[in-house]
Design an enzyme around this catalytic site. Sequence first.
Site, short mmCIF file in Angstrom:
data_model
loop_
_atom_site.label_atom_id
_atom_site.label_comp_id
_atom_site.label_asym_id
_atom_site.label_seq_id
_atom_site.Cartn_x
_atom_site.Cartn_y
_atom_site.Cartn_z
N ASN A 109 9.74 93.62 65.66
CA ASN A 109 8.50 94.42 65.59
C ASN A 109 8.82 95.78 64.97
O ASN A 109 8.09 96.26 64.11
CB ASN A 109 7.91 94.69 66.98
CG ASN A 109 7.47 93.47 67.75
OD1 ASN A 109 7.58 93.44 68.97
ND2 ASN A 109 6.99 92.46 67.07
N ASP A 123 2.49 89.35 75.05
CA ASP A 123 1.99 89.06 73.70
C ASP A 123 0.46 88.92 73.70
O ASP A 123 -0.13 88.55 74.72
CB ASP A 123 2.66 87.78 73.18
CG ASP A 123 2.56 87.66 71.67
OD1 ASP A 123 2.21 88.66 71.01
OD2 ASP A 123 2.81 86.56 71.15
C1 IPE Z 1 7.22 89.18 71.03
O1 IPE Z 1 5.95 89.09 70.47
C2 IPE Z 1 7.58 90.61 71.24
C3 IPE Z 1 6.80 91.33 72.22
C4 IPE Z 1 5.89 90.81 73.02
C5 IPE Z 1 7.11 92.70 72.36
P1 IPE Z 1 5.74 88.92 68.89
O2 IPE Z 1 4.28 88.87 68.66
O3 IPE Z 1 6.51 89.95 68.15
O4 IPE Z 1 6.41 87.51 68.63
P2 IPE Z 1 6.24 86.54 67.39
O5 IPE Z 1 6.33 87.38 66.15
O6 IPE Z 1 4.89 85.91 67.54
O7 IPE Z 1 7.35 85.54 67.53
C1 IPE Z 2 2.67 92.10 71.42
O1 IPE Z 2 1.36 92.05 70.96
C2 IPE Z 2 3.07 93.51 71.67
C3 IPE Z 2 3.87 94.13 70.63
C4 IPE Z 2 4.51 93.50 69.69
C5 IPE Z 2 4.01 95.58 70.66
P1 IPE Z 2 1.07 91.65 69.46
O2 IPE Z 2 0.82 92.89 68.67
O3 IPE Z 2 2.17 90.78 68.95
O4 IPE Z 2 -0.26 90.83 69.58
P2 IPE Z 2 -0.68 89.59 68.68
O5 IPE Z 2 0.37 88.54 68.81
O6 IPE Z 2 -0.78 90.11 67.26
O7 IPE Z 2 -1.99 89.16 69.22
MG MG Z 3 2.38 88.74 68.92
#
Ligand code: IPE
Ligand code: IPE
Ligand code: MG
Length: 255
Positions: free
Chosen positions: A65, A17
């Site tokens: 996502n 993340d």
């Molecule tokens: C979890 O991260 C999913 C991945 C790292 C692929 P998210 O950014 O989607 O999680 P939330 O929305 O903060 O819970």
């Molecule tokens: C996690 O990174 C990876 C994916 C969900 C593909 P994020 O896109 O959630 O990164 P933040 O949480 O917005 O920084």
């Molecule tokens: Mg994230």
Amino acid sequence: MKFSPEQVPEHIAFIMDGNGRWAMNRGFLRLRGYEEGAVSLRRITTHCRELGVREATFFALSTENYLRRPRREISFLMRLLKTYLVKERDMLMDNNIRLTTIGDISSFPADVLETLHETEILTSENDGMVMRLALNYGSRQEIINAVRALCAEVRDGKIDPDRVEEISEDVFAAYLADPQMKDPDLVIRTAGEYRLSNFLLWQSSYSELWITDELWPDFDVEHLDEALVAYVNRDRKYGAVLDPASGEASGSNGI
Ligand code: IPE
Ligand code: IPE
Ligand code: MG
């Protein structure tokens, strides 16, 4: 840092993340963060292999996502996945790593599926480590799929309806996305969120958790080593009390 083989977790699962924040902090588009995240993924994968980890699972895209992010972001991730897989084939082969996936990839573009399939076939004999990408993966969906598959076996007479009490944890786990998967010993989440976000809920029941504020693109080998030092110093008790003499977790019934 040096770890002895018995100190190294057999299976580490990563919630990658913070890619978006990494990019925004630098005034870039979020997409730039995903590209940089892919660099980190390579670095951490090879470091896991060097350490002697047997399985490394990476949460790359959740079902949430896939549903909730802008289409533009998802199609960028699809292109990135394809490029990544092609680029990393040498790394996977040189390091004897087998690539596999969990999650519902059925709606991915045909060319991405083909590249995934080719990479899985190419690396299928590699037995140094498993690199598992969780793609459009959601743990609740995985559990529902397992329940459905089990019910279908009862319906089709493969499981005796009068013997459903015999459906144990092990029997159930065999219906999960990857029956070969060992429960993760350690789950690492970057970017400082204290939640699992629908990742490996069944499998991480007794995993050690490590959450770091480092954003995934900044997560480097020394950060992984730091997590391992903490892991090595934890007592995994599985609900038992530690035997003061041996330091092992054991119950009065000997399990
Ligand atoms: C979890 O991260 C999913 C991945 C790292 C692929 P998210 O950014 O989607 O999680 P939330 O929305 O903060 O819970
Ligand atoms: C996690 O990174 C990876 C994916 C969900 C593909 P994020 O896109 O959630 O990164 P933040 O949480 O917005 O920084
Ligand atoms: Mg994230």
